[in-house]
Design a protein around this motif. Sequence first.
Motif, PDB file in Angstrom:
ATOM      1  N   VAL A 124       7.400  27.352 -53.456  1.00  0.00           N
ATOM      2  CA  VAL A 124       8.096  26.070 -53.380  1.00  0.00           C
ATOM      3  C   VAL A 124       9.533  26.285 -53.834  1.00  0.00           C
ATOM      4  O   VAL A 124       9.771  26.808 -54.924  1.00  0.00           O
ATOM      5  N   THR A 125      10.479  25.899 -52.986  1.00  0.00           N
ATOM      6  CA  THR A 125      11.889  26.038 -53.310  1.00  0.00           C
ATOM      7  C   THR A 125      12.579  24.699 -53.088  1.00  0.00           C
ATOM      8  O   THR A 125      12.500  24.138 -51.995  1.00  0.00           O
ATOM      9  N   VAL A 126      13.211  24.192 -54.139  1.00  0.00           N
ATOM     10  CA  VAL A 126      13.892  22.906 -54.073  1.00  0.00           C
ATOM     11  C   VAL A 126      15.379  23.133 -54.318  1.00  0.00           C
ATOM     12  O   VAL A 126      15.764  23.657 -55.366  1.00  0.00           O
ATOM     13  N   SER A 127      16.190  22.744 -53.378  1.00  0.00           N
ATOM     14  CA  SER A 127      17.632  22.942 -53.502  1.00  0.00           C
ATOM     15  C   SER A 127      18.309  21.641 -53.925  1.00  0.00           C
ATOM     16  O   SER A 127      17.858  20.552 -53.602  1.00  0.00           O
ATOM     17  N   SER A 128      19.400  21.798 -54.648  1.00  0.00           N
ATOM     18  CA  SER A 128      20.102  20.609 -55.159  1.00  0.00           C
ATOM     19  C   SER A 128      21.105  20.088 -54.155  1.00  0.00           C
ATOM     20  O   SER A 128      21.408  20.723 -53.161  1.00  0.00           O
TER      21      SER A 128
END
Length: 128
Positions: A124-128
């Motif tokens: 899981v990768t969450v970018s700002s």
Amino acid sequence: QVRLVESGGGSVQAGGSLRLSCVVSGNSINGYCMGWFRQAPGKEGLAVAGIDGSGRSRYADSVKGRFTLYKDNAKNTLYLQMNSLKPEDSDMYYCASEDSRSRATWIPTGTGCSVNAWGQGTQVTVSS
């Protein structure tokens, strides 16, 4: 032997949602301890959410109100619905279950029960 196969990870922007799936074989998803953990390379794993054999669930403080565990009994699948994702949620997520036939190390889920069988993980990768 219990086998767990995760899917549903991916890359999203902050505020987005993902649904992680864990298809279980060799065990029912009911009546057994299960959970989702996260772990970064070289770091200790952390329990994110767990559910005991009675169906009681518990969540890490960091995800309360944003993540929800639920089951599809017909598919023998455990889900983790992840809403309002934050960059700090980024990690490899692992589904886990208890397997009384295994001699692997037991890890507590935070629900009062422990697990010792693991899936391969989903990123899981969450970018700002």
